[in-house]
Design a protein around this motif. Structure first.
Motif, PDB file in Angstrom:
ATOM      1  N   ILE A   1       2.624   1.553  -3.517  1.00 49.72           N
ATOM      2  CA  ILE A   1       1.668   1.965  -4.544  1.00 49.72           C
ATOM      3  C   ILE A   1       1.251   3.419  -4.350  1.00 49.72           C
ATOM      4  CG2 ILE A   1      -0.704   1.589  -5.358  1.00 49.72           C
ATOM      5  CD1 ILE A   1      -0.197  -1.405  -4.989  1.00 49.72           C
ATOM      6  N   THR A   2       1.023   3.829  -3.101  1.00 48.52           N
ATOM      7  CA  THR A   2       0.653   5.216  -2.834  1.00 48.52           C
ATOM      8  C   THR A   2       1.772   6.169  -3.238  1.00 48.52           C
ATOM      9  OG1 THR A   2      -0.710   4.452  -0.994  1.00 48.52           O
ATOM     10  CG2 THR A   2      -0.166   6.792  -1.043  1.00 48.52           C
TER      11      THR A   2
ATOM     12  N   TYR B   1       1.856   6.249  -7.169  1.00 50.57           N
ATOM     13  CA  TYR B   1       0.733   7.043  -7.678  1.00 50.57           C
ATOM     14  C   TYR B   1       0.903   8.524  -7.331  1.00 50.57           C
ATOM     15  CZ  TYR B   1      -2.192   3.092  -9.154  1.00 50.57           C
ATOM     16  OH  TYR B   1      -2.707   2.006  -9.802  1.00 50.57           O
TER      17      TYR B   1
ATOM     18  N   PHE C   1      -7.619  -1.956  -4.066  1.00 51.46           N
ATOM     19  CA  PHE C   1      -6.533  -2.662  -3.388  1.00 51.46           C
ATOM     20  C   PHE C   1      -6.789  -2.726  -1.883  1.00 51.46           C
ATOM     21  CE2 PHE C   1      -2.257  -3.182  -1.624  1.00 51.46           C
ATOM     22  CZ  PHE C   1      -1.838  -4.281  -2.351  1.00 51.46           C
ATOM     23  N   LEU C   2      -7.269  -1.637  -1.320  1.00 54.37           N
ATOM     24  CA  LEU C   2      -7.606  -1.643   0.117  1.00 54.37           C
ATOM     25  C   LEU C   2      -8.750  -2.616   0.400  1.00 54.37           C
ATOM     26  CD1 LEU C   2      -7.389   2.168   0.934  1.00 54.37           C
ATOM     27  CD2 LEU C   2      -5.912   0.360   1.810  1.00 54.37           C
TER      28      LEU C   2
ATOM     29  N   ILE D   1      -6.820   6.968  -9.778  1.00 56.82           N
ATOM     30  CA  ILE D   1      -5.875   6.511  -8.755  1.00 56.82           C
ATOM     31  C   ILE D   1      -6.621   6.124  -7.487  1.00 56.82           C
ATOM     32  CG2 ILE D   1      -4.067   7.320  -7.186  1.00 56.82           C
ATOM     33  CD1 ILE D   1      -2.885   8.854  -9.582  1.00 56.82           C
ATOM     34  N   LEU D   2      -7.567   6.948  -7.064  1.00 51.19           N
ATOM     35  CA  LEU D   2      -8.314   6.635  -5.837  1.00 51.19           C
ATOM     36  C   LEU D   2      -9.173   5.383  -6.004  1.00 51.19           C
ATOM     37  CD1 LEU D   2      -9.323  10.205  -4.629  1.00 51.19           C
ATOM     38  CD2 LEU D   2      -7.620   8.661  -3.646  1.00 51.19           C
TER      39      LEU D   2
ATOM     40  N   GLU E   1     -10.144  -5.146 -10.046  1.00 56.59           N
ATOM     41  CA  GLU E   1      -9.087  -4.216 -10.466  1.00 56.59           C
ATOM     42  C   GLU E   1      -8.810  -4.349 -11.956  1.00 56.59           C
ATOM     43  OE1 GLU E   1      -5.133  -2.925 -11.496  1.00 56.59           O
ATOM     44  OE2 GLU E   1      -5.572  -5.041 -11.174  1.00 56.59           O
TER      45      GLU E   1
ATOM     46  N   LEU F   1      -6.702   2.409  -5.868  1.00 54.27           N
ATOM     47  CA  LEU F   1      -6.199   2.267  -4.496  1.00 54.27           C
ATOM     48  C   LEU F   1      -7.293   1.744  -3.574  1.00 54.27           C
ATOM     49  CD1 LEU F   1      -3.607   2.721  -2.899  1.00 54.27           C
ATOM     50  CD2 LEU F   1      -4.428   5.002  -2.339  1.00 54.27           C
TER      51      LEU F   1
ATOM     52  N   ILE G   1       0.843  -1.207   0.000  1.00 55.05           N
ATOM     53  CA  ILE G   1       0.000   0.000   0.000  1.00 55.05           C
ATOM     54  C   ILE G   1       0.877   1.254   0.000  1.00 55.05           C
ATOM     55  CG2 ILE G   1      -1.488   1.405   1.521  1.00 55.05           C
ATOM     56  CD1 ILE G   1      -3.146  -0.448   0.027  1.00 55.05           C
TER      57      ILE G   1
END
Length: 173
Positions: free
Chosen positions: A27-28, A31, A69-70, A62-63, A108, A66, A24
């Motif tokens: 990736i954050t 991005y 993924f969360l 992006i959000l 995804e 993400l 996480i």
């Protein structure tokens, strides 16, 4: 997916950190770098509505990715935290922890196709090509015009042409 037994708390948290927290964060950061360079490149040029719209669309994409993924990792994290308390975690949490990563991966991939205009266009063209290929021989009949005596006769309109021919013969008599 492999889940560590609750009696090995250190191993559970190691698994949580290496399989969820570190990805996480990475990736954050990636991005964030992409978004920063996109906004900076837009600021270097004349700020237009198109540039602001592009930046907002990038942030939204992006959000969304993400968040997916969360969605895939939070049930596993909840399972690890609940099971580390010494009590047995409810089986529903275990089932969510097992199934959500694969569901998140499928979602995804679908959202990558939906959110990316270029990939979406390629899929759309392939979809149309596939359906036109599959459906052309089964469901549609193509009509070819026939040429006789320098006149083109359309087979679907033969009755009309015969009616017109009969009318013209009747008027000449």
């Amino acid at each position: 997916m492999c889940l560590v037994l609750p009696k090995y708390i250190v191993h559970e948290f190691y698994l949580l950190i290496t399989s969820f927290i570190i990805p996480i964060v990475i990736i954050t950061i990636i991005y964030g770098i992409i978004y920063y360079h996109t906004v900076r490149s837009t600021a270097n040029f004349r700020q237009t509505l198109h540039g602001a719209k592009r930046d907002a669309e990038l942030a939204r994409n992006i959000l969304i990715l993400l968040g997916i993924f969360l969605f895939g990792g939070i049930p596993s994290a909840i399972y690890i935290v609940v099971s580390s308390k010494g009590e047995a975690a409810p089986s529903i949490i275990f089932l969510f922890a097992i199934t959500t990563p694969s569901m998140a991966l499928a979602i995804e991939k679908i959202m990558t196709v939906v959110l990316n205009r270029d990939i979406r266009q390629v899929f759309k063209l392939q979809w149309i090509k596939w359906f036109s290929y599959c459906g052309s021989s089964k469901f549609t009949t193509r009509v070819q015009p026939i040429a006789t005596n320098n006149r083109i006769i359309n087979p679907t309109n033969t009755q009309k042409s015969q009616q017109n021919k009969t009318k013209s013969q009747n008027t000449h008599m």
